[in-house]
Write an enzyme that holds these catalytic residues in place. Structure first.
Site, PDB file in Angstrom:
ATOM      1  N   ASP A 115       0.581  -1.339  -0.131  1.00 28.14           N
ATOM      2  CA  ASP A 115       0.079   0.054   0.214  1.00 28.14           C
ATOM      3  C   ASP A 115       0.773   0.759  -0.289  1.00 28.14           C
ATOM      4  O   ASP A 115       1.280   1.395  -0.412  1.00 28.14           O
ATOM      5  CB  ASP A 115      -0.710  -0.521   1.278  1.00 28.14           C
ATOM      6  CG  ASP A 115      -2.261   0.382   0.929  1.00 28.14           C
ATOM      7  OD1 ASP A 115      -2.794   1.248   0.763  1.00 28.14           O
ATOM      8  OD2 ASP A 115      -3.385  -0.357   0.985  1.00 28.14           O
ATOM      9  N   HIS A 150      -3.320   5.582   3.668  1.00 27.72           N
ATOM     10  CA  HIS A 150      -4.490   4.738   3.247  1.00 27.72           C
ATOM     11  C   HIS A 150      -3.972   3.835   3.986  1.00 27.72           C
ATOM     12  O   HIS A 150      -4.888   2.465   3.715  1.00 27.72           O
ATOM     13  CB  HIS A 150      -4.560   4.647   1.847  1.00 27.72           C
ATOM     14  CG  HIS A 150      -5.598   3.521   0.760  1.00 27.72           C
ATOM     15  ND1 HIS A 150      -4.399   2.099   0.420  1.00 27.72           N
ATOM     16  CD2 HIS A 150      -6.346   3.865   0.529  1.00 27.72           C
ATOM     17  CE1 HIS A 150      -6.029   1.267   0.378  1.00 27.72           C
ATOM     18  NE2 HIS A 150      -7.299   2.823   0.343  1.00 27.72           N
ATOM     19  N   SER A 330     -11.380  -0.976   0.077  1.00 29.01           N
ATOM     20  CA  SER A 330      -9.566  -0.690   0.168  1.00 29.01           C
ATOM     21  C   SER A 330     -10.584  -0.909   1.534  1.00 29.01           C
ATOM     22  O   SER A 330      -9.038  -2.339   2.234  1.00 29.01           O
ATOM     23  CB  SER A 330      -9.044   0.069   0.588  1.00 29.01           C
ATOM     24  OG  SER A 330      -9.191   0.970  -0.701  1.00 29.01           O
TER      25      SER A 330
END
Length: 425
Positions: A115, A150, A330
């Site tokens: 990520d 994220h 996600s």
């Protein structure tokens, strides 16, 4: 006439007689790995050798790309496309407390999070540091960090232990370990070749760090046949190596046939998103409008299953004792990765295919079509209610309302409290 050794993007550029230089991934036939050096000499910038898929990434002019595509040694050339990043309610909705009460918490299981990075949030490093390895394919830094947020959010959904919230925001597998792999930049974007390099790293380090699961809360439009798709080939190599790969369906819904790569692979577990309406009772849950729908371009049923993915609270990268809320497939994906970490505490010697089958058999269908939900929403009570002897299984009792007895009891108690409060006003 299009060239079947070139992806649609490169075909279009060559048909338009473009003379630009573009980033590409060249896959060679298995018996021609010795040609890597010769191909490298034709590139103005060699980015990476990609042995996982028998290829190389670099920049090449369109005329050289076309010439290479006519040679028998070259299997496929694709544009090195961009890949992008796509608990207080979500965890109870999936009944995560059920395996926790049975002593399953992910202890000793490592999940690789490919990520934007992973920040050393208190919920991951206190009282014990569970970010046991960090690799940076973007800026080559050594210490864990996340300049986007994220990846940290995703890692918290999997493994946050609630240290900073006094147990309010706890991930699915609060004692599991995180392998932080930064392959997406500060804007949440990256290249296919960097993701493949990260996947290669997971295979290389799987025994050293006990990597059992790879979480891919990312994707790119599925423009290739899966047999040629470089990302699909790479994740399937990971599955061959015994690692379970969990990937996001994408946030391109509600249109059909919008599943992203590598979620189009039949070997991975592809996860869509549910809107749980901020309630624990799943009876009002619906598929989130943004969640990508199937089937794949080849007609494969995807997603495989769904999990909550709207307004999910997890750890923040900006302040290492704070939390934030995000939505997307996600966020649904790490809920499934964390569930697998729990399951690996119970079953240690099953194949990725067997684990996938166990998950899909533990789903509760919603009032949605299969192209939206796959087998339905994962329920951990169902998943962990199974025993080696089917005769010993504890049935999940239901009633005329279609609710479990536990849920019905909770509803009745709430109604009684509301009645008493109303009587006192």
């Amino acid at each position: 006439m299009s060239n079947n050794k070139l992806c649609p993007v490169l075909n279009a550029k060559i048909m338009a007689q473009s003379i630009e230089e573009v980033p590409v991934i060249i896959q060679l036939n298995e018996n021609n790995r010795n040609l890597i050096k010769n191909v490298s000499n034709l590139s103005s910038k060699v980015k990476a050798d990609l042995p996982l898929i028998g290829g190389i990434a670099g920049n090449m002019s369109t005329d050289i790309i076309y010439r290479l595509s006519t040679t028998p040694e070259v299997d496929y050339i694709s544009f090195d496309s961009n890949v992008y990043a796509l608990l207080d309610v979500a965890t109870p909705t999936m009944e995560a407390y059920f395996p926790h009460e049975k002593g399953y918490d992910g202890n000793g299981i490592s999940v690789a999070v490919i990520d934007t990075g992973v920040a050393p949030h208190d919920d991951l490093v206190k009282p014990t540091n569970r970010i046991i390895s960090f690799m940076d394919f973007v800026n080559n830094k050594e210490k864990p960090y996340d300049d986007n947020g994220h990846g940290t959010h995703v890692a918290g959904i999997i493994a946050g232990n609630g240290y900073s919230s006094r147990g309010k925001y706890v991930g699915i597998a609060p004692k599991s370990n995180i392998i932080g792999i930064k392959a997406l930049d500060e804007n949440g974007g990256g290249s296919t070749s960097d993701i493949i390099a990260a996947l290669s790293y997971c295979i290389e380090m799987k025994d050293k760090y006990n990597i059992k699961i790879i979480n891919l809360s990312l994707g790119t439009p599925a423009t290739h046949n899966p047999e040629k798709d470089p990302l699909v080939k790479a994740v399937e190599k990971c599955v061959e190596a015994g690692i379970i790969v969990v990937t996001a369906a994408g946030n391109s819904g509600p249109s059909a046939r919008t599943i992203l790569s590598p979620g189009i692979s039949k070997e991975v577990i592809t996860v869509g998103a549910v809107d749980d309406k901020r309630t624990i009772d799943p009876s009002d849950d619906t598929i989130a409008p943004f969640s990508s729908r199937g089937p794949t371009p080849e007609g494969l049923q995807k997603p495989d299953l769904v999990a909550p993915g709207v307004n999910i609270n997890s750890i923040s990268h900006s302040k290492l004792d704070s939390y934030t809320s995000l939505s997307g497939t996600s966020m649904a994906t790490p809920l499934v990765s964390g569930s697998l970490a729990l399951l690996l505490n119970k079953h240690t010697n099953l194949s990725p295919k067997e684990f996938k089958s166990m998950l899909t058999n533990a789903c509760m269908p919603l009032n949605e079509d299969k192209e939206s939900q796959g087998y339905g929403m994962l329920n951990l009570r169902v998943l962990f209610n199974s025993k080696d002897d089917p005769a010993e299984q504890e049935p999940i009792k239901s009633n005329i309302l279609g609710l479990s007895d536990d849920t019905l009891e909770t509803v009745i108690m709430l109604l009684v409290v509301l009645f008493l409060l109303d009587s006192r006003i």
